[in-house]
Each structure stands twice: as structure tokens, then as C-alpha cells.
Motif scaffolding. Structure first.
Motif, PDB file in Angstrom:
ATOM      1  N   ALA A 185       0.603  -1.138  -0.165  1.00  0.00           N
ATOM      2  CA  ALA A 185       0.102   0.084   0.015  1.00  0.00           C
ATOM      3  C   ALA A 185       0.803   1.371   0.072  1.00  0.00           C
ATOM      4  O   ALA A 185       0.533   2.278  -0.590  1.00  0.00           O
ATOM      5  CB  ALA A 185      -0.953   0.122   1.247  1.00  0.00           C
ATOM      6  N   LEU A 186       2.114   1.155   0.645  1.00  0.00           N
ATOM      7  CA  LEU A 186       3.013   2.532   0.647  1.00  0.00           C
ATOM      8  C   LEU A 186       3.543   2.404  -0.593  1.00  0.00           C
ATOM      9  O   LEU A 186       3.472   3.472  -1.248  1.00  0.00           O
ATOM     10  CB  LEU A 186       3.938   2.149   1.692  1.00  0.00           C
ATOM     11  CG  LEU A 186       5.020   3.072   1.984  1.00  0.00           C
ATOM     12  CD1 LEU A 186       4.333   4.422   2.295  1.00  0.00           C
ATOM     13  CD2 LEU A 186       5.944   2.815   2.888  1.00  0.00           C
ATOM     14  N   ALA A 187       3.799   1.381  -1.427  1.00  0.00           N
ATOM     15  CA  ALA A 187       4.368   1.528  -2.624  1.00  0.00           C
ATOM     16  C   ALA A 187       3.127   2.145  -3.552  1.00  0.00           C
ATOM     17  O   ALA A 187       3.659   2.920  -4.614  1.00  0.00           O
ATOM     18  CB  ALA A 187       4.565   0.096  -3.175  1.00  0.00           C
ATOM     19  N   ALA A 188       1.876   1.816  -3.304  1.00  0.00           N
ATOM     20  CA  ALA A 188       0.872   2.352  -4.178  1.00  0.00           C
ATOM     21  C   ALA A 188       0.723   3.777  -4.250  1.00  0.00           C
ATOM     22  O   ALA A 188       0.257   4.433  -5.139  1.00  0.00           O
ATOM     23  CB  ALA A 188      -0.483   1.543  -3.777  1.00  0.00           C
ATOM     24  N   MET A 189       1.061   4.256  -2.973  1.00  0.00           N
ATOM     25  CA  MET A 189       0.935   5.825  -2.635  1.00  0.00           C
ATOM     26  C   MET A 189       2.004   6.341  -3.311  1.00  0.00           C
ATOM     27  O   MET A 189       1.526   7.416  -4.032  1.00  0.00           O
ATOM     28  CB  MET A 189       0.994   6.002  -1.232  1.00  0.00           C
ATOM     29  CG  MET A 189      -0.107   5.643  -0.090  1.00  0.00           C
ATOM     30  SD  MET A 189       0.480   6.019   1.342  1.00  0.00           S
ATOM     31  CE  MET A 189      -0.898   5.029   2.320  1.00  0.00           C
ATOM     32  N   MET A 190       3.219   5.744  -3.469  1.00  0.00           N
ATOM     33  CA  MET A 190       4.295   6.517  -4.382  1.00  0.00           C
ATOM     34  C   MET A 190       3.730   6.497  -5.829  1.00  0.00           C
ATOM     35  O   MET A 190       3.901   7.512  -6.491  1.00  0.00           O
ATOM     36  CB  MET A 190       5.686   5.661  -4.326  1.00  0.00           C
ATOM     37  CG  MET A 190       6.197   5.652  -2.802  1.00  0.00           C
ATOM     38  SD  MET A 190       7.578   4.758  -2.717  1.00  0.00           S
ATOM     39  CE  MET A 190       7.488   3.794  -1.222  1.00  0.00           C
ATOM     40  N   ILE A 191       3.034   5.258  -6.272  1.00  0.00           N
ATOM     41  CA  ILE A 191       2.723   5.410  -7.548  1.00  0.00           C
ATOM     42  C   ILE A 191       1.605   6.411  -8.085  1.00  0.00           C
ATOM     43  O   ILE A 191       1.818   6.957  -9.069  1.00  0.00           O
ATOM     44  CB  ILE A 191       2.528   3.817  -8.010  1.00  0.00           C
ATOM     45  CG1 ILE A 191       3.636   3.241  -8.008  1.00  0.00           C
ATOM     46  CG2 ILE A 191       1.912   3.720  -9.221  1.00  0.00           C
ATOM     47  CD1 ILE A 191       4.833   3.543  -8.832  1.00  0.00           C
ATOM     48  N   ARG A 192       0.674   6.447  -6.943  1.00  0.00           N
ATOM     49  CA  ARG A 192      -0.387   7.410  -7.195  1.00  0.00           C
ATOM     50  C   ARG A 192       0.232   8.739  -7.436  1.00  0.00           C
ATOM     51  O   ARG A 192      -0.236   9.404  -8.155  1.00  0.00           O
ATOM     52  CB  ARG A 192      -1.353   7.423  -6.045  1.00  0.00           C
ATOM     53  CG  ARG A 192      -2.422   6.297  -6.149  1.00  0.00           C
ATOM     54  CD  ARG A 192      -3.912   6.630  -6.684  1.00  0.00           C
ATOM     55  NE  ARG A 192      -4.380   7.922  -5.950  1.00  0.00           N
ATOM     56  CZ  ARG A 192      -5.221   7.520  -5.079  1.00  0.00           C
ATOM     57  NH1 ARG A 192      -5.194   6.334  -4.481  1.00  0.00           N
ATOM     58  NH2 ARG A 192      -5.911   8.741  -4.649  1.00  0.00           N
ATOM     59  N   LEU A 193       1.155   9.185  -6.534  1.00  0.00           N
ATOM     60  CA  LEU A 193       1.754  10.408  -6.516  1.00  0.00           C
ATOM     61  C   LEU A 193       2.509  10.536  -7.904  1.00  0.00           C
ATOM     62  O   LEU A 193       2.342  11.888  -8.562  1.00  0.00           O
ATOM     63  CB  LEU A 193       2.415  10.950  -5.181  1.00  0.00           C
ATOM     64  CG  LEU A 193       1.926  10.692  -3.937  1.00  0.00           C
ATOM     65  CD1 LEU A 193       2.690  10.542  -2.715  1.00  0.00           C
ATOM     66  CD2 LEU A 193       1.087  12.060  -3.728  1.00  0.00           C
ATOM     67  N   GLN A 194       3.196   9.600  -8.369  1.00  0.00           N
ATOM     68  CA  GLN A 194       3.734   9.801  -9.663  1.00  0.00           C
ATOM     69  C   GLN A 194       2.889  10.103 -10.903  1.00  0.00           C
ATOM     70  O   GLN A 194       2.943  10.989 -11.657  1.00  0.00           O
ATOM     71  CB  GLN A 194       4.711   8.477  -9.958  1.00  0.00           C
ATOM     72  CG  GLN A 194       5.457   8.604 -11.346  1.00  0.00           C
ATOM     73  CD  GLN A 194       6.637   7.432 -11.133  1.00  0.00           C
ATOM     74  OE1 GLN A 194       7.610   7.539 -10.565  1.00  0.00           O
ATOM     75  NE2 GLN A 194       6.328   6.513 -12.043  1.00  0.00           N
ATOM     76  N   GLU A 195       1.682   9.232 -10.673  1.00  0.00           N
ATOM     77  CA  GLU A 195       0.814   9.376 -11.645  1.00  0.00           C
ATOM     78  C   GLU A 195       0.137  10.744 -11.687  1.00  0.00           C
ATOM     79  O   GLU A 195      -0.285  11.090 -12.605  1.00  0.00           O
ATOM     80  CB  GLU A 195      -0.171   8.484 -11.583  1.00  0.00           C
ATOM     81  CG  GLU A 195       0.258   6.786 -12.026  1.00  0.00           C
ATOM     82  CD  GLU A 195      -0.788   5.792 -11.660  1.00  0.00           C
ATOM     83  OE1 GLU A 195      -0.481   4.721 -12.106  1.00  0.00           O
ATOM     84  OE2 GLU A 195      -1.666   6.078 -10.926  1.00  0.00           O
ATOM     85  N   GLN A 196      -0.067  11.437 -10.576  1.00  0.00           N
ATOM     86  CA  GLN A 196      -0.518  12.911 -10.521  1.00  0.00           C
ATOM     87  C   GLN A 196       0.442  13.680 -10.887  1.00  0.00           C
ATOM     88  O   GLN A 196      -0.009  15.025 -10.937  1.00  0.00           O
ATOM     89  CB  GLN A 196      -0.894  13.132  -8.780  1.00  0.00           C
ATOM     90  CG  GLN A 196      -2.097  12.516  -8.392  1.00  0.00           C
ATOM     91  CD  GLN A 196      -2.266  12.764  -6.751  1.00  0.00           C
ATOM     92  OE1 GLN A 196      -1.877  13.438  -6.332  1.00  0.00           O
ATOM     93  NE2 GLN A 196      -2.865  11.828  -6.186  1.00  0.00           N
ATOM     94  N   GLY A 197       1.545  13.545 -11.208  1.00  0.00           N
ATOM     95  CA  GLY A 197       2.638  14.379 -12.019  1.00  0.00           C
ATOM     96  C   GLY A 197       3.372  15.087 -10.939  1.00  0.00           C
ATOM     97  O   GLY A 197       4.441  15.991 -11.239  1.00  0.00           O
ATOM     98  N   CYS A 198       3.605  14.676  -9.658  1.00  0.00           N
ATOM     99  CA  CYS A 198       4.557  15.217  -8.610  1.00  0.00           C
ATOM    100  C   CYS A 198       6.055  15.013  -9.200  1.00  0.00           C
ATOM    101  O   CYS A 198       6.087  14.084  -9.800  1.00  0.00           O
ATOM    102  CB  CYS A 198       4.307  14.569  -7.512  1.00  0.00           C
ATOM    103  SG  CYS A 198       2.886  14.708  -6.615  1.00  0.00           S
ATOM    104  N   HIS A 199       6.708  15.772  -8.695  1.00  0.00           N
ATOM    105  CA  HIS A 199       8.093  15.826  -9.240  1.00  0.00           C
ATOM    106  C   HIS A 199       9.166  14.982  -8.332  1.00  0.00           C
ATOM    107  O   HIS A 199      10.243  14.942  -8.770  1.00  0.00           O
ATOM    108  CB  HIS A 199       8.466  17.443  -9.063  1.00  0.00           C
ATOM    109  CG  HIS A 199       8.009  18.344  -9.921  1.00  0.00           C
ATOM    110  ND1 HIS A 199       7.935  18.125 -11.098  1.00  0.00           N
ATOM    111  CD2 HIS A 199       6.959  19.396  -9.511  1.00  0.00           C
ATOM    112  CE1 HIS A 199       7.031  19.208 -11.592  1.00  0.00           C
ATOM    113  NE2 HIS A 199       6.680  20.014 -10.670  1.00  0.00           N
ATOM    114  N   ASN A 200       8.667  14.800  -7.301  1.00  0.00           N
ATOM    115  CA  ASN A 200       9.583  13.906  -6.318  1.00  0.00           C
ATOM    116  C   ASN A 200       8.676  13.032  -5.278  1.00  0.00           C
ATOM    117  O   ASN A 200       7.407  13.453  -5.266  1.00  0.00           O
ATOM    118  CB  ASN A 200      10.597  14.535  -5.730  1.00  0.00           C
ATOM    119  CG  ASN A 200       9.713  15.919  -5.162  1.00  0.00           C
ATOM    120  OD1 ASN A 200       9.231  15.746  -4.124  1.00  0.00           O
ATOM    121  ND2 ASN A 200      10.232  16.887  -5.681  1.00  0.00           N
TER     122      ASN A 200
END
Ligand code: SF4
Length: 316
Positions: free
Chosen positions: A115-130
Motif C-alpha cells: 500500500a505504501l508502494a501504491a501511494m508512491m505510484i499514485r503521486l507519480q501518476e498525479q505528476g508530482c516531481h518527487n
């Protein structure tokens, strides 16, 4: 300002993953969790068996929130935000904590590695820079454990380690080649202040040791062509009422022991919170004034620092 070409930049952890080293780090970190000394408190709790001590965190992390953050430094938030993951609980006991419900009371939910990994991927998909891990000192093994599943799902953003700097050297070694941007907040210089306000008299010494190790790994902060930070140390310092943080000594140490070009953010936003009131810790029951902030800027200038910011304003 060090310039890194975006097209040539790869986050450090991809190499470690490819070589198999990341897998070994995860295994080693989880073994160490059985006798926890992930921060200088060295409680020796068997967190692998879900026991806990000062940081109230056992086998799994708790996350209070994750979101694209548009506050903080321009070089992290850019136009699409910094992908912030806010961990619950904390290994420090700052009496003035501005996130008291999260750090002292543990607001948040337990989260498994996937679930922690999925949060990182969600943030990346939202376009976050880091991906910006906030209050990560007590959950380094769990962050490492969540990285392989995140990488397997395509994670490729720089990782920001947003820390109080109350980290053990073992932790920082485990993060070598994993973290791209270290963002330590060097809070207090004097042990007596650290004892009173953080409940950790060894904080200044531990922070100096940890920040030096961070700097040895990643060096000065480097930016891409659009001004986004990609790798290096971004040092924060919260200016406190009455100069009690020891700003002058901290600035002199940074210039001398790291580099005069270290990127420093002098933060003016202290406000009374947490346990601070008219009855307790009354001496810090106020915001800082302009004179105190200007003195901090002058401390940085006299120390020879040349890359000092107040939020997003270049001041030295
Ligand atoms: S991470 Fe938590 S349990 Fe481990 S030493 Fe620090 S405060 Fe104690």
C-alpha cells in the motif's frame, strides 16, 4: 548552482535495485528492526515482533496523509507539487510540534508495504516531481521494503528524505544510493536546549554526525534546467524566539563542515503549538519577530554561507 541534465538523471535507487543490492538492504534492515536502533534513542525494541517504544511504531508504518504538496521550497514543489507521504508518530519529542496530532498522537492508519508502494505510484501518476517522505526517521526499513514493489510498478522519481536529522548512522548508511535529496532540519545546537525542547540532549551531536554523512553521500544540491532539485542536501533551520536554536553556531558549522555553498532554508514560521502555552515553555510562547529573523540572516552571512533562502526568497 549545480546543474544536472534532466535527460541524464536517474534516481539513485534504480541501480541498487538492478544489482540486487536493494533486496539485501531490505533484508538487513528488517533484521535490524528486531533490535531497534534506527535512531539515536536505541530503544532496542523488537519491532519485527510488533513491539514498540518511543516512536510508537512497530512492524508497519502508519501514514497520516499523502498528497501533492504545493507549499515548501519551489525547487521541490515545482508546478505539479512534491509527492508528500506524511508518516504518523515520531522519534523526537519536540514540545512545540506543529503537527502534534500526527507526531505525538499518531493520527493515521497502518499501512502494509504494498500500500505504501501504491501511494508512491499514485503521486507519480498525479505528476508530482518527487516522493517526499516526511518524518521518516523511525520507518527507514519499511520505506526500503516498499521500494522494490514501487520500482516494479515504474517508480522513477527522486526520493526526498525530509528529516529532523535525529537519525542513526546505520540508517543513513542503509539509505546510501537510495535517497537522492536529503532535507535535514538542524533544530538546536546546545544539548541543554535539545534536552528541554526535544527530550534528546544528544540531538546536536547526532544531527551533526547524520548531516555530515548525508552530505558525503549526495553533496551540494543540484538542479535540473527548470530549477527542480534532483540530488544533494537541502538544509532547513527553524529560527526560534530569543535565538535559542543556536542559529549562529549552526550556520558556522554548516559553512565549515559541509560547504559555504550549501543550500540553506532559514524558516521564519515558528509559532507556539503542541505543549507550549502560557503555563509551560512560556519563553517560546510567541512567534519570532523581524529583528530575530534578520539576526539569523546576518548569522548566515557572517558564517560565509552564500546560498541562503527564506522560504523562496534568496536572502544571502
Ligand atoms: S526508531 Fe523508535 S524504537 Fe527505534 S530507536 Fe528510535 S525511537 Fe526507539
Amino acid at each position: 548552482m549545480a546543474l544536472l541534465r534532466r535527460s541524464e538523471f536517474e534516481p539513485a535507487y534504480l541501480d541498487l535495485y538492478e544489482s540486487g543490492e536493494l533486496k539485501h538492504r531490505v533484508e538487513h534492515a528488517l533484521e535490524l528492526l528486531a533490535d531497534c536502533a534506527f535512531c539515536p534513542r536505541a530503544c532496542r525494541a523488537n519491532r519485527l515482533a510488533d513491539k514498540f517504544a518511543v516512536c510508537k511504531t512497530g512492524r508497519y508504518v502508519a501514514v497520516s496523509s499523502f498528497f501533492a504538496h504545493f507549499g515548501g521550497e519551489d525547487c521541490l514543489r515545482g508546478r505539479r507539487g512534491s509527492g508528500t507521504i506524511f508518516f504518523s508518530w515520531c522519534n523526537l519529542r519536540c514540545v512545540f510540534c506543529q503537527n502534534y496530532d500526527i507526531s505525538w498522537e499518531g493520527a493515521g492508519h497502518r499501512v502494509q508495504p504494498d500500500a505504501l508502494a501504491a501511494m508512491m505510484i499514485r503521486l507519480q501518476e498525479q505528476g508530482c516531481h518527487n516522493i517526499n517522505f516526511v518524518t521518516p526517521e523511525h520507518v527507514v526499513p519499511q520505506i526500503l521494503e516498499a521500494l522494490p514493489p514501487a520500482i516494479e510498478r515504474g517508480l522513477h522519481l527522486p526520493l526526498v528524505y525530509n528529516t529532523s536529522a535525529y537519525d542513526s548512522l546505520d540508517s543513513i548508511r542503509l539509505l546510501d544510493g537510495v535517497v537522492d535529496i536529503y532535507m535535514p532540519d538542524f533544530k538546536f545546537w546546545a544539548p541543554e536546549m535539545a534536552r528541554r525542547y526535544l527530550k534528546a540532549p544528544d540531538y546536536p551531536e547526532a544531527a551533526r554526525r547524520a548531516i555530515k554523512a548525508m552530505h558525503e553521500q549526495v553533496g551540494k544540491l543540484g538542479f535540473d534546467e527548470s530549477g527542480l532539485a534532483l540530488r544533494g542536501v537541502l538544509l532547513r533551520h527553524l529560527v526560534m524566539p530569543g535565538g535559542i536554536a543556536g542559529t549562529r553556531e549552526i550556520m558556522e558549522w554548516v559553512a565549515r563542515e559541509l560547504s559555504p555553498g550549501t543550500f540553506v532554508n532559514l524558516m521564519a514560521q515558528y509559532r507556539p503549538d503542541g505543549k507550549v502555552s502560557r503555563k509551560e515553555y512560556v519563553e517560546i510562547d510567541r512567534c519570532i519577530n523581524e529583528e530575530e529573523f534578520q539576526k539569523a540572516v546576518e548569522n548566515a552571512r557572517s558564517a560565509g554561507l552564500a546560498n541562503v533562502w527564506a522560504g523562496n526568497r534568496h536572502v544571502v
